[in-house]
Design a protein around this motif. Structure first.
Motif, PDB file in Angstrom:
ATOM      1  N   SER A 262      -1.819  32.032  47.149  1.00  0.00           N
ATOM      2  CA  SER A 262      -1.486  32.516  45.813  1.00  0.00           C
ATOM      3  C   SER A 262      -2.718  33.071  45.111  1.00  0.00           C
ATOM      4  O   SER A 262      -2.652  34.100  44.433  1.00  0.00           O
ATOM      5  CB  SER A 262      -0.861  31.394  44.972  1.00  0.00           C
ATOM      6  OG  SER A 262      -1.755  30.314  44.831  1.00  0.00           O
ATOM      7  N   ARG A 263      -3.878  32.424  45.271  1.00  0.00           N
ATOM      8  CA  ARG A 263      -5.102  32.916  44.641  1.00  0.00           C
ATOM      9  C   ARG A 263      -5.563  34.223  45.286  1.00  0.00           C
ATOM     10  O   ARG A 263      -6.047  35.126  44.609  1.00  0.00           O
ATOM     11  CB  ARG A 263      -6.195  31.854  44.736  1.00  0.00           C
ATOM     12  CG  ARG A 263      -7.534  32.251  44.136  1.00  0.00           C
ATOM     13  CD  ARG A 263      -7.417  32.664  42.696  1.00  0.00           C
ATOM     14  NE  ARG A 263      -6.824  31.654  41.843  1.00  0.00           N
ATOM     15  CZ  ARG A 263      -6.573  31.814  40.562  1.00  0.00           C
ATOM     16  NH1 ARG A 263      -6.859  32.965  39.974  1.00  0.00           N
ATOM     17  NH2 ARG A 263      -6.021  30.851  39.845  1.00  0.00           N
ATOM     18  N   GLY A 264      -5.389  34.342  46.601  1.00  0.00           N
ATOM     19  CA  GLY A 264      -5.769  35.579  47.283  1.00  0.00           C
ATOM     20  C   GLY A 264      -4.950  36.760  46.819  1.00  0.00           C
ATOM     21  O   GLY A 264      -5.484  37.839  46.548  1.00  0.00           O
ATOM     22  N   VAL A 265      -3.637  36.565  46.693  1.00  0.00           N
ATOM     23  CA  VAL A 265      -2.762  37.632  46.206  1.00  0.00           C
ATOM     24  C   VAL A 265      -3.121  38.000  44.774  1.00  0.00           C
ATOM     25  O   VAL A 265      -3.157  39.173  44.399  1.00  0.00           O
ATOM     26  CB  VAL A 265      -1.282  37.202  46.299  1.00  0.00           C
ATOM     27  CG1 VAL A 265      -0.385  38.187  45.575  1.00  0.00           C
ATOM     28  CG2 VAL A 265      -0.866  37.085  47.765  1.00  0.00           C
ATOM     29  N   PHE A 266      -3.433  36.977  43.960  1.00  0.00           N
ATOM     30  CA  PHE A 266      -3.754  37.233  42.558  1.00  0.00           C
ATOM     31  C   PHE A 266      -5.030  38.058  42.415  1.00  0.00           C
ATOM     32  O   PHE A 266      -5.092  38.994  41.626  1.00  0.00           O
ATOM     33  CB  PHE A 266      -3.905  35.903  41.817  1.00  0.00           C
ATOM     34  CG  PHE A 266      -4.296  36.052  40.373  1.00  0.00           C
ATOM     35  CD1 PHE A 266      -3.346  36.307  39.410  1.00  0.00           C
ATOM     36  CD2 PHE A 266      -5.621  35.942  39.980  1.00  0.00           C
ATOM     37  CE1 PHE A 266      -3.702  36.457  38.076  1.00  0.00           C
ATOM     38  CE2 PHE A 266      -5.983  36.089  38.658  1.00  0.00           C
ATOM     39  CZ  PHE A 266      -5.019  36.338  37.699  1.00  0.00           C
ATOM     40  N   THR A 267      -6.059  37.730  43.191  1.00  0.00           N
ATOM     41  CA  THR A 267      -7.355  38.367  42.960  1.00  0.00           C
ATOM     42  C   THR A 267      -7.440  39.782  43.500  1.00  0.00           C
ATOM     43  O   THR A 267      -8.110  40.639  42.919  1.00  0.00           O
ATOM     44  CB  THR A 267      -8.500  37.506  43.547  1.00  0.00           C
ATOM     45  OG1 THR A 267      -9.753  38.047  43.128  1.00  0.00           O
ATOM     46  CG2 THR A 267      -8.465  37.495  45.065  1.00  0.00           C
ATOM     47  N   ASN A 268      -6.761  40.087  44.619  1.00  0.00           N
ATOM     48  CA  ASN A 268      -6.909  41.454  45.161  1.00  0.00           C
ATOM     49  C   ASN A 268      -5.755  42.384  44.777  1.00  0.00           C
ATOM     50  O   ASN A 268      -5.801  43.568  45.116  1.00  0.00           O
ATOM     51  CB  ASN A 268      -7.083  41.416  46.686  1.00  0.00           C
ATOM     52  CG  ASN A 268      -5.938  40.742  47.404  1.00  0.00           C
ATOM     53  OD1 ASN A 268      -4.780  41.051  47.178  1.00  0.00           O
ATOM     54  ND2 ASN A 268      -6.260  39.798  48.296  1.00  0.00           N
ATOM     55  N   GLU A 269      -4.726  41.853  44.107  1.00  0.00           N
ATOM     56  CA  GLU A 269      -3.613  42.653  43.579  1.00  0.00           C
ATOM     57  C   GLU A 269      -2.811  43.368  44.662  1.00  0.00           C
ATOM     58  O   GLU A 269      -2.103  44.338  44.366  1.00  0.00           O
ATOM     59  CB  GLU A 269      -4.117  43.663  42.543  1.00  0.00           C
ATOM     60  CG  GLU A 269      -4.751  43.015  41.325  1.00  0.00           C
ATOM     61  CD  GLU A 269      -5.268  44.011  40.308  1.00  0.00           C
ATOM     62  OE1 GLU A 269      -5.141  45.226  40.533  1.00  0.00           O
ATOM     63  OE2 GLU A 269      -5.814  43.568  39.281  1.00  0.00           O
ATOM     64  N   ALA A 270      -2.925  42.937  45.905  1.00  0.00           N
ATOM     65  CA  ALA A 270      -2.107  43.525  46.963  1.00  0.00           C
ATOM     66  C   ALA A 270      -0.632  43.274  46.655  1.00  0.00           C
ATOM     67  O   ALA A 270      -0.233  42.158  46.343  1.00  0.00           O
ATOM     68  CB  ALA A 270      -2.468  42.913  48.315  1.00  0.00           C
ATOM     69  N   GLY A 271       0.164  44.313  46.731  1.00  0.00           N
ATOM     70  CA  GLY A 271       1.588  44.208  46.444  1.00  0.00           C
ATOM     71  C   GLY A 271       1.967  44.716  45.067  1.00  0.00           C
ATOM     72  O   GLY A 271       3.141  44.965  44.800  1.00  0.00           O
ATOM     73  N   LEU A 272       0.971  44.897  44.174  1.00  0.00           N
ATOM     74  CA  LEU A 272       1.269  45.407  42.836  1.00  0.00           C
ATOM     75  C   LEU A 272       1.238  46.929  42.784  1.00  0.00           C
ATOM     76  O   LEU A 272       1.776  47.529  41.856  1.00  0.00           O
ATOM     77  CB  LEU A 272       0.279  44.843  41.807  1.00  0.00           C
ATOM     78  CG  LEU A 272       0.257  43.331  41.615  1.00  0.00           C
ATOM     79  CD1 LEU A 272      -0.658  42.964  40.456  1.00  0.00           C
ATOM     80  CD2 LEU A 272       1.655  42.778  41.372  1.00  0.00           C
ATOM     81  N   GLY A 273       0.573  47.568  43.737  1.00  0.00           N
ATOM     82  CA  GLY A 273       0.497  49.027  43.740  1.00  0.00           C
ATOM     83  C   GLY A 273      -0.423  49.598  42.684  1.00  0.00           C
ATOM     84  O   GLY A 273      -0.473  50.814  42.484  1.00  0.00           O
TER      85      GLY A 273
END
Length: 441
Positions: A262-273
């Motif tokens: 969850s922290r990895g997804v949050f920090t690099n914004e992958a998936g938000l476009g």
């Protein structure tokens, strides 16, 4: 707001619905898919995407330079999560959380690669909106949902949460909060009016400077505690696969995995476009080359910077401290008072860089919904949000921000899967040509 009241419960429910594990799982599934379909391009072609990101031309060619776009994208993704967020992840999930941040980031590289590639192929609407609106029968509705989420996220997590941290960090240097709030809001007013071409003039100077400062301080910490480095790596790998019970009886491995992912997804914004907006004005680059810059962005943001922060914490960890205090303790323990000042300044600059980029993203989201109208209104609202973010407690902003992120992630990932077949085909077709072009440059 009464935290036990209905509004708080409603916010928590909305946040869980739009940014729960089912959404994180969807984002990770996209990373797995694009990694497998390209035979792990991010690993197999390491030197290819490094050269494409670092050796490209700096000429403007009528638009934003490659370097400026990269610094804008990094400004949007590098934030307080790279400093205090890593400490929070280690506090909750243990040292093993850092390993699972690496895993999620390795997959996230290909998600951002796909976002940039598809945005370059389907130009028309700005950034990720270009391919989302073409994603089948409901593409227009998905794009409108995404644009609304982008606008709202730019005010919440992209602005208020960051400016609050910036004002708190500047207060460590004796700057009153209301002074910071006034100066930051004026800066955001000008950037929101000027758009991406104005913002990159700041990020191309700010991002390299703050990154060098952060690495200089971090290398100082690691040098002082260099004897503890082997033990730090051992803790990371042992914690990542530990079956010992953690908080609330949760197996250590599961807790580390949940926190790290969850922290990895949050920090690099992958998936938000979101990063695709930063590259939309870069000219003379193929879709694959712009995709490679997305891989490099995630690599620097999470694999490099979060790892450095995590190692500093683990090499000088105090069992009596938690969260952000761990980070400050590590730098002060190694470098004394100046170490604490350096990490405070880095926190302030990181937090200041993020809203510079997100104001451009949010502006494009609003313009999509209004047909290009509302520039002055957006600038005023964004500046006001920056001011309020500095002076107000933000207990609810994070829940609201998570929900708005979900409004971006869900339509974006659905569109990525809709066009998923184009990514490996484009990659296979252009990779050889790109290599030849880079070698001959």
């Amino acid at each position: 707001m009464n935290t036990s009241g209905f509004p708080s419960g409603m916010l928590e429910t909305l946040s869980s619905l739009l940014w729960g594990w089912h959404v994180l799982g969807l984002i990770l599934a996209a990373g797995v898919h694009f990694s497998l379909s390209t035979a792990f391009f991010q690993v197999r072609c390491f030197f290819t995407w490094m050269r494409a990101s670092l050796c490209g031309s700096r000429g403007k060619n009528g638009g934003v330079t490659q370097f400026q776009a990269l610094t804008a994208a990094l400004a949007g993704s590098i934030g307080t999560g790279n400093i205090v967020g890593v400490a929070a992840a280690i506090t909750v999930g243990g040292p093993g959380a850092l390993f699972w941040m690496w895993v999620s980031s390795l997959l996230g590289m290909m998600t951002v690669f796909a976002e940039n590639l598809l945005a370059a192929k389907h130009r028309g609407a700005p950034g990720a909106l270009g391919y989302i609106e073409k994603a089948g029968r409901f593409g227009k509705k998905l794009a409108a949902l995404y644009a609304a989420g982008c606008f709202l996220s730019s005010l919440g997590m992209g602005n208020m949460a960051q400016t609050n941290a910036a004002a708190a960090a500047f207060s460590e240097f004796g700057v009153p909060v209301y002074v910071s709030a006034g100066l930051i809001s004026v800066l955001m007013l000008f950037v929101a009016r000027g758009g991406l071409r104005f913002a990159v003039k700041i990020t191309e100077k700010l991002v390299p400077a703050m990154t060098l400062l952060f690495f200089a301080a971090s290398l100082g910490v690691l040098w002082v505690f260099r004897d503890n480095l082997p033990g730090a790596f051992r803790q990371i790998f042992e914690g990542a696969f530990s079956l010992r019970a953690g908080a609330g009886g949760t197996a250590g491995m599961l807790l580390a995995m949940k926190t790290g992912v969850s922290r990895g997804v949050f920090t690099n914004e992958a998936g938000l476009g979101s990063a695709a907006f930063a590259y939309e004005e870069v000219q003379g680059k193929s879709p694959v080359e712009l995709g490679c810059m997305g891989i490099f962005q995630v690599f620097v943001d999470t694999i490099v910077m979060c790892t450095v922060t995590g190692l500093c914490i683990l090499c000088c960890r105090s069992p009596m401290l938690e969260g952000a205090q761990l980070t400050f303790f590590a730098y002060e323990g190694a470098l004394g008072e100046w170490g604490g000042r350096a990490v405070s300044l880095c926190t302030a600059l990181f937090a200041l860089a993020t809203p510079l980029a997100w104001c451009c993203y949010g502006r494009e989201g609003l313009f999509y919904l209004t047909g290009g109208k509302g520039k002055n209104l957006f600038a005023a609202v964004y500046a006001a949000a920056a001011f309020l973010g500095c002076v107000l407690p933000l207990t609810a902003v994070f829940q609201i921000g998570d929900a708005f992120n979900g409004l971006m992630a869900i339509p974006n990932v659905l569109a990525l899967f809709y066009f998923s077949g184009e990514v490996p085909r484009e990659c296979a077709r252009e990779r050889t040509l790109m290599r030849k072009a880079i070698h001959s440059a």
